[in-house]
Design an enzyme around this catalytic site. Structure first.
Site, PDB file in Angstrom:
ATOM      1  N   GLU A  73      25.098 -47.015  80.410  1.00 21.82           N
ATOM      2  CA  GLU A  73      26.153 -46.533  79.520  1.00 21.82           C
ATOM      3  C   GLU A  73      26.859 -45.296  80.056  1.00 21.82           C
ATOM      4  OE1 GLU A  73      23.231 -47.574  78.463  1.00 21.82           O
ATOM      5  OE2 GLU A  73      23.869 -49.369  77.392  1.00 21.82           O
ATOM      6  N   HIS A  81      19.616 -51.360  66.646  1.00 23.34           N
ATOM      7  CA  HIS A  81      20.785 -52.231  66.529  1.00 23.34           C
ATOM      8  C   HIS A  81      21.461 -51.996  65.190  1.00 23.34           C
ATOM      9  CE1 HIS A  81      18.257 -54.119  69.592  1.00 23.34           C
ATOM     10  NE2 HIS A  81      19.362 -54.605  70.087  1.00 23.34           N
TER      11      HIS A  81
END
Lengths: 391, 340
Positions: free
Chosen positions: B126, B196
């Site tokens: 990321e 999530h």
């Protein structure tokens, strides 16, 4: 065929990762947008064949348990063109730069050195707040810069951003290379790993230029890494890599020039590890006698300095002499002092500018803060050194 | 003030309890009685799993942007991205798994349409994705980065806060990465657990130099995403993942913009101001009708849309400027004054 040779080199124990200065990794022809994926030859699937079919690696099987021994005793060799006395060792590597260009290299390095001395002193005198010198590393900056075009992009840090810029330059067919400078300490950051991996997978025209100067502030390389420096990491990412003598301005120049040519032509990254030594302290806030010996520093200053080596070359070519040296020292000092005094006379930016360029447009909240500060200064301005700031 | 806060809290719990009915009956008995009971039905089990629910409330079909099509949230995102890549030849989309269409199908078809140099996968990193995106944007090209789940944005936090947000400021506007947009699936789905489900906008809410935007619906999403992409500042666009399929409405096919830093009053009210963003806007709408029905309270409902820089004026127009959130005005103000 070349794959087998490269693979053999990697797998054989107790050998260095390379025998040559530049690792030759087999590449399937011209790179670029037209043919960028996949790299490996697709093997035909055959149940009669005992060759490995794993998508993750192109390699042969081995039936003997062996760990690859990292070789740090006899690491990647260091490419150089001049010896310590400034003599060309291998004439075929002589860049044959014209006199004006070599003089420009020399004057750039010495001007930088002069500026370093003056600005370091000015910090000691309290005229500036902070400074970092380049002592000993002038060859890395100037040698590499001399090999670039003046439309190339330079990132001093920001490894991942450099890769993004290189990708955009590739898409724009801009014929520009991106060069990103960083030290051997910064190479430990996740940023470096991300930068290398993205540059390789996304096929970016970028030169990663690592200045390995032996220290990250007080941390010596023995505490920064255990592998064979930074150059040895390149092949791990699939990156063409080389280690050069950073104090040899011609070696730095040659390596950067060739890396630039190929990075743009082939859309692939290059890693240059320039070995050098940080002669000065890390910064004006550092006293390096706390962690290294004066003898060590003196050795590099006296025996292996990029400026001295180039001067020897210039003298042997008959392109420089003591008189020119004296005159140039005086002239460069004057140049720096004039620029410094001119800068010193400038007032600091208006406090208004604290709020601009946070966003492209100034949002309402910031405008309110700006107005609030202006009102505050109107009432209480006498308590602030406003005379040093632009009106 | 405390009374109203308590009442609203009670209403929220009441609404949640409606769905949790099964569980509440067995409170204090350890496992729910029906857990190992052989006669428990599949429907019971499925319903027990859905502890939180809401009803997506579509907006009326927009008339002013031309022909519309029924799209769910991920399709409206694809439409915005399609419009962007068509208009802007420098625009590229990248991130993990975007090439085949993305784990939420937001980029389906785009690689085939625009080419593999414009829609491509990156390695799993990321900080690299955002750093790389910054670099593209610095050259003036449009970078649309995807972080696969907002929960994974933290490795990129340094790049966003220390690099992207400060690029223009630290160079005195010599350089900027304004053409960077980071999009990321956001918010709870019920089964997402720790990694999530997160809504990390608060971590960015006080970082000057970036904009953070969260849409409540497909129509809002397309217009806001297009505005983020065209905005000359680095933007983070969080997409409520629970709405990817669950929210569908008429969305214009052509590009259109919804302005950033403008909150939307989606329901007028005179007693209490309720502010929400993303999925919660639909929950808060239900709370507003329950408040009307059960307490006779008239709620103003505001969708904040842009978290930073946020629309102080709209939110504070009716609310007391010194304390935000639930605050009585009008009739409720009189009553609470009398309590003290």
């Amino acid at each position: 065929m070349a794959v087998a040779i490269a693979a053999g080199k990697v797998w054989r124990p107790n050998r260095g990762l390379s025998q040559a200065a530049v690792l030759l990794l087999w590449r399937p022809g011209a790179r670029g947008l037209a043919r960028s994926h996949p790299h490996r030859q697709q093997q035909q699937f055959s149940s009669l064949d005992d060759k490995p079919q794993f998508p993750g690696a192109s390699a042969e099987f081995i039936d003997k348990l062996e760990f690859i021994q990292p070789n740090v005793i006899s690491g990647i060799p260091i490419y150089r063109v001049m010896d310590r006395q400034g003599q060309i060792i291998n004439p075929s590597e002589d860049p044959h730069l014209p006199k004006e260009k070599v003089l420009k290299l020399y004057k750039s390095m010495t001007l930088l050195n002069t500026m370093d001395r003056i600005l370091y002193e000015s910090q000691r005198q309290g005229r500036i707040s902070f400074y970092m010198t380049n002592y000993g590393e002038e060859g890395t900056h100037v040698g590499s810069a001399a090999a670039l075009d003046n439309t190339d992009l330079v990132f001093g840090q920001y490894r991942e951003a450099a890769v993004g810029a290189a990708y955009a330059a590739k898409r724009a067919n801009a014929n520009r290379v991106v060069i990103c400078y960083f030290g051997e300490g910064a190479a430990s950051e996740g940023d470096a790993h991300a930068g290398f991996n993205f540059a390789a997978t996304l096929e970016c025209p970028i030169i990663f230029f690592c200045r390995n100067n032996g220290y990250a502030i007080s941390t010596p390389t023995s505490e920064q890494y255990r592998g064979d420096g930074i150059a040895a990491r390149g092949p791990g990412y699939g990156i063409m890599s080389i280690r050069v003598d950073g104090n040899d301005v011609f070696a730095v120049y040659n390596a950067t020039k060739e890396a630039r040519r190929r990075a743009v032509a082939e859309n692939q990254p290059f890693l240059i590890e320039a070995m050098t030594y940080r002669i000065g302290h890390h910064s004006t806030s550092d006293d390096s006698s706390a962690y290294r010996s004066v003898d060590e520093v003196n050795y590099w200053d006296k025996q292996d300095h990029p400026i001295s080596r180039l001067r020897h070359y210039l003298l042997s070519q008959g392109w420089w002499d003591e008189e020119q040296e004296k005159a140039w020292r005086k002239q460069s000092r004057k140049k720096v002092m004039e620029a410094f005094e001119q800068a010193e006379r400038k007032p600091k930016p208006n406090p208004n500018l604290l709020f601009s360029d946070v966003y492209q447009e100034m949002p309402a909240q910031l405008r309110k803060q700006q107005e609030s500060l202006a009102r505050h200064l109107q009432t209480y301005g006498e308590h602030y050194p406003l005379e040093h700031f632009d009106k | 003030m405390a009374f109203v806060a308590a009442a609203a809290g009670w209403l929220l719990r009441l609404r949640a309890a409606g769905a949790e009915g099964h569980w509440r009956r067995f409170h204090g008995v350890g496992l729910a009685r029906g857990f190992l009971h052989p006669s428990a039905t599949v429907e019971d089990a499925a319903q027990r799993r859905q502890v939180a629910h809401f009803t997506f409330q579509p907006d009326p079909e927009p008339r002013e942007y031309g022909q519309t099509q029924k799209m769910n949230l991920f399709q409206s995102i694809t439409s915005a991205l399609d419009n962007s890549l068509a208009k802007d030849p420098t625009a590229v989309i990248f991130g993990e798994d975007v090439a085949f269409g993305g784990v939420f199908r937001c980029t389906v078809g785009l690689r085939d349409k625009y080419g593999k140099d414009r829609v491509f996968n990156t390695p799993l990193c990321e900080q690299g994705i955002v750093g790389f995106g910054i670099g593209i944007a610095v050259t003036g090209a449009t970078a649309i980065a995807e972080i696969q789940f907002a929960d994974y944005i933290f490795p990129a936090f340094d790049q966003i806060v220390n690099e992207a947000a400060k690029y223009r400021y630290r160079s005195g506007d010599l350089f900027n990465c304004g053409s960077l947009t980071i999009r990321s699936p956001w918010g709870c789905v019920g089964h997402g657990a720790l990694y999530h489900s997160q809504s990390p906008e608060a971590f960015f809410a006080h970082c000057p130099g970036i904009k953070v935007v969260i849409p409540r619906s497909p129509f809002q999403a397309k217009g806001l995403l297009l505005s983020c992409i065209e905005d000359k500042n680095p933007c983070i666009f969080f997409e409520p993942k629970i709405l990817y399929r669950a929210a569908a409405e008429q969305v214009p096919i052509e590009p259109y913009n919804i302005p950033l830093s403008q909150a939307e009053v989606i329901q007028e009210g005179s007693d209490v101001t309720l502010v929400a963003w993303g999925t919660q806007v639909h929950v808060i709408r239900e709370v507003a009708s329950m408040a009307k029905e059960k307490l006779g309270v008239s709620c103003e409902v505001i969708d904040l849309r842009t978290i930073i820089p946020w629309d102080v004026d709209t939110v504070c127009k009716n609310a007391d400027p010194f304390s935000l959130g639930l605050y009585p005005t009008g009739k409720m103000k009189e009553e609470t004054n009398n309590l003290y």
